[in-house]
Design a protein around this motif. Structure first.
Motif, short mmCIF file in Angstrom:
data_model
loop_
_atom_site.label_atom_id
_atom_site.label_comp_id
_atom_site.label_asym_id
_atom_site.label_seq_id
_atom_site.Cartn_x
_atom_site.Cartn_y
_atom_site.Cartn_z
N ASN A 181 0.83 -1.13 0.08
CA ASN A 181 0.03 0.15 -0.02
C ASN A 181 0.85 1.26 0.08
O ASN A 181 1.89 1.07 0.79
N GLY A 182 0.44 2.12 -0.71
CA GLY A 182 0.99 3.48 -0.80
C GLY A 182 0.23 4.69 -1.00
O GLY A 182 -1.07 4.66 -1.55
N ARG A 183 0.47 5.92 -0.85
CA ARG A 183 -0.31 7.04 -1.06
C ARG A 183 -0.35 7.31 -2.65
O ARG A 183 -1.30 7.70 -3.31
N SER A 184 0.81 6.79 -3.26
CA SER A 184 1.01 7.01 -4.67
C SER A 184 1.12 5.94 -5.34
O SER A 184 2.55 5.47 -5.42
N SER A 219 -15.00 5.14 0.88
CA SER A 219 -13.50 5.11 0.82
C SER A 219 -13.63 4.48 -0.58
O SER A 219 -14.50 4.01 -1.31
N GLY A 220 -12.23 4.34 -1.26
CA GLY A 220 -12.06 3.70 -2.27
C GLY A 220 -10.60 3.50 -2.47
O GLY A 220 -9.75 3.71 -1.68
N LEU A 221 -10.39 2.62 -3.67
CA LEU A 221 -8.96 2.43 -3.89
C LEU A 221 -8.69 2.02 -5.41
O LEU A 221 -9.66 1.53 -5.99
N PRO A 240 -5.06 5.02 -2.47
CA PRO A 240 -6.36 5.52 -2.07
C PRO A 240 -7.08 6.12 -3.48
O PRO A 240 -6.43 6.55 -4.41
N LEU A 241 -8.30 6.43 -3.33
CA LEU A 241 -9.08 6.78 -4.40
C LEU A 241 -10.01 7.89 -3.88
O LEU A 241 -10.72 7.67 -2.90
N ALA A 242 -9.92 9.02 -4.76
CA ALA A 242 -10.83 10.18 -4.23
C ALA A 242 -12.24 9.71 -4.52
O ALA A 242 -12.50 8.88 -5.38
N PRO A 243 -13.40 10.57 -4.08
CA PRO A 243 -13.26 11.75 -3.61
C PRO A 243 -12.96 11.75 -2.01
O PRO A 243 -12.89 12.81 -1.36
N ASN A 246 -8.82 10.49 2.11
CA ASN A 246 -8.37 10.37 3.57
C ASN A 246 -9.12 9.45 4.32
O ASN A 246 -8.68 8.87 5.58
N ASN A 247 -10.52 8.95 3.81
CA ASN A 247 -11.26 8.12 4.56
C ASN A 247 -10.78 6.58 3.95
O ASN A 247 -11.01 5.36 4.60
N SER A 248 -10.04 6.31 2.92
CA SER A 248 -9.67 5.31 2.45
C SER A 248 -8.90 4.26 3.21
O SER A 248 -8.04 4.81 4.07
N GLN A 249 -9.17 2.97 3.29
CA GLN A 249 -8.51 2.04 4.18
C GLN A 249 -6.99 2.06 3.77
O GLN A 249 -6.28 1.52 4.66
#
Length: 396
Positions: A181-184, A219-221, A240-243, A246-249
């Motif tokens: 997992n990573g932010r990008s 949440s999204g990914l 993670p996936l917008a919108p 920050n809620n994404s697991q």
């Protein structure tokens, strides 16, 4: 000058190095839960030199599971654990020819952690290794070429050298895949593509709103699987996936891990029902699929052109095992809860294990991926995050 090497030359995993604050508890949990057996340990000289101590277990598919704790704060393990919770710190790979592997990596401007180490043994065996930094923050990749070396690794003495011994829990097929997992995500997948020469194998993206459109939050990914065709080694990567980024697991994992890292490792088995039953009997806990998942499963099986499976449907449901596939081929999988829950210690971290049985299907089934998403979201997102963490703290 460019070399002509077009391949990293991967063969398979040699071992996984897992950094832990509590060596004894971590070793005992893996032995009890998975039937892993102790096969080697670090020597006194190695411990003095590196400021760490290690125990090696015969893991899934006889891959080494190196559990390491720091003795000194400025050791590699000490520095890692000063930032992160317990978790996978090195993936160690066997390669065909380390010299060619290094040439390939050097052409790609890989960041080497140290020069090639050469070790000889009295029986004319040898061990060559080096390691690189990766796009996974503090996770490193180590590359090993060895032949008839008389220790598990340099500085590690054998306790039980018996090789290819059957795992009593049925975990004989080794590592099916590793998920990070990573932010990008693309910072990681492009590292795999450019530095390691991997290619894309599979990809998916979805959001809570895709199947719960009336929900005002979510949440999204997004996920991409990369692989090395020669060895079959596969890495999945999530972002993670917008919108509701920050809620994404996935974002929650990155926060809990304090950086990107290895989210889970999947073990292959030929009989998931037997394997899961044995693991559960040892006190391990698994993520639970929703009742709706099993209500919809017969219709999904029809849509997948999956007429029948050899496992009893009621047993699949009772064990919370997930099913996916197509054209008479299928896979069964289940996900364990985080190590912080398994060991009842917050510092054990968000890493977890997966068990998978493949019956001809080599995909990363979309239906199961969404089921995992829903299960983790149920644990990590739908509940108040602070309440969840306080509950984990109360177990310590």
């Amino acid at each position: 000058m460019k070399h002509e090497n077009r391949s990293l030359g991967l063969v398979n995993y040699h071992s996984i190095q897992y950094f832990s604050r509590d060596l004894k508890s971590c070793v005992e949990w893996h032995k009890k839960t998975f039937g892993f057996e102790e096969i080697a340990q670090s020597s006194e000289n190695w411990e003095k030199r590196h400021g760490m101590r290690s125990v090696v277990l015969r893991g899934a598919g006889s891959i080494g599971w190196i559990i390491t704790e720091p003795i000194e704060k400025n050791s590699t393990a000490g520095r890692y654990l000063s930032t992160h919770p317990d978790g996978v710190a090195f993936l160690n790979f066997k390669v065909k020819n380390l010299k060619k592997t290094v040439e390939f990596l050097a052409d790609k401007k890989a960041a080497f952690l140290y020069e090639i180490e050469n070790h000889k043994s009295l029986n004319d065996g040898y061990w060559y290794e080096t390691a690189i930094a990766t796009a996974l923050d503090d996770v490193g990749f180590r590359f090993i070429e060895e032949s008839q070396y008389d220790q598990f690794a340099p500085g590690f003495k054998w306790i039980n050298q018996e090789k290819n011994k059957h795992n009593s829990f049925g975990l004989d097929l080794g590592i099916d895949h590793v998920t990070c997992n990573g932010r990008s995500m693309h910072a990681i997948t492009e590292f795999y593509r450019h530095c390691l020469g991997f290619e894309q194998y599979w990809g998916i993206e979805f959001h809570t709103n895709h199947h719960k459109p009336d929900l005002g939050t979510g949440s999204g990914l997004e996920s991409i699987v990369m692989w090395d065709k020669e060895s079959g080694i596969k890495f999945a990567t999530n972002q993670p996936l917008a919108p509701y980024f920050n809620n994404s697991q996935i974002q929650i994992y990155v926060e809990d891990n304090r950086g990107s890292g290895v989210q889970h490792i999947a073990f292959g088995t030929k009989n998931i029902i037997d394997t899961v039953s044995k693991i559960r009997n040892k006190g391990a806990v698994f993520l639970e699929a929703s009742d709706k998942y099993y209500e919809q499963l017969p219709a999904r099986m029809s849509a997948m052109k999956l007429d029948k499976i050899k496992e009893p449907f009621n047993i699949i449901k009772e064990n919370n095992i997930l099913l996916d596939g197509s054209n008479s081929k299928y896979l069964l999988q289940i996900f364990m809860k985080e190590q912080s829950v398994q060991l009842q210690k917050k510092e054990a971290g968000p890493f977890f294990y997966e068990i998978i049985q493949r019956e001809g299907d080599e995909s990363f089934g979309e239906g199961n991926f969404k089921a995992l998403f829903d299960s983790i979201e149920k644990q990590q997102v739908s509940e108040n995050r602070q309440e969840m963490r306080e509950r984990v703290d109360s177990l310590c």
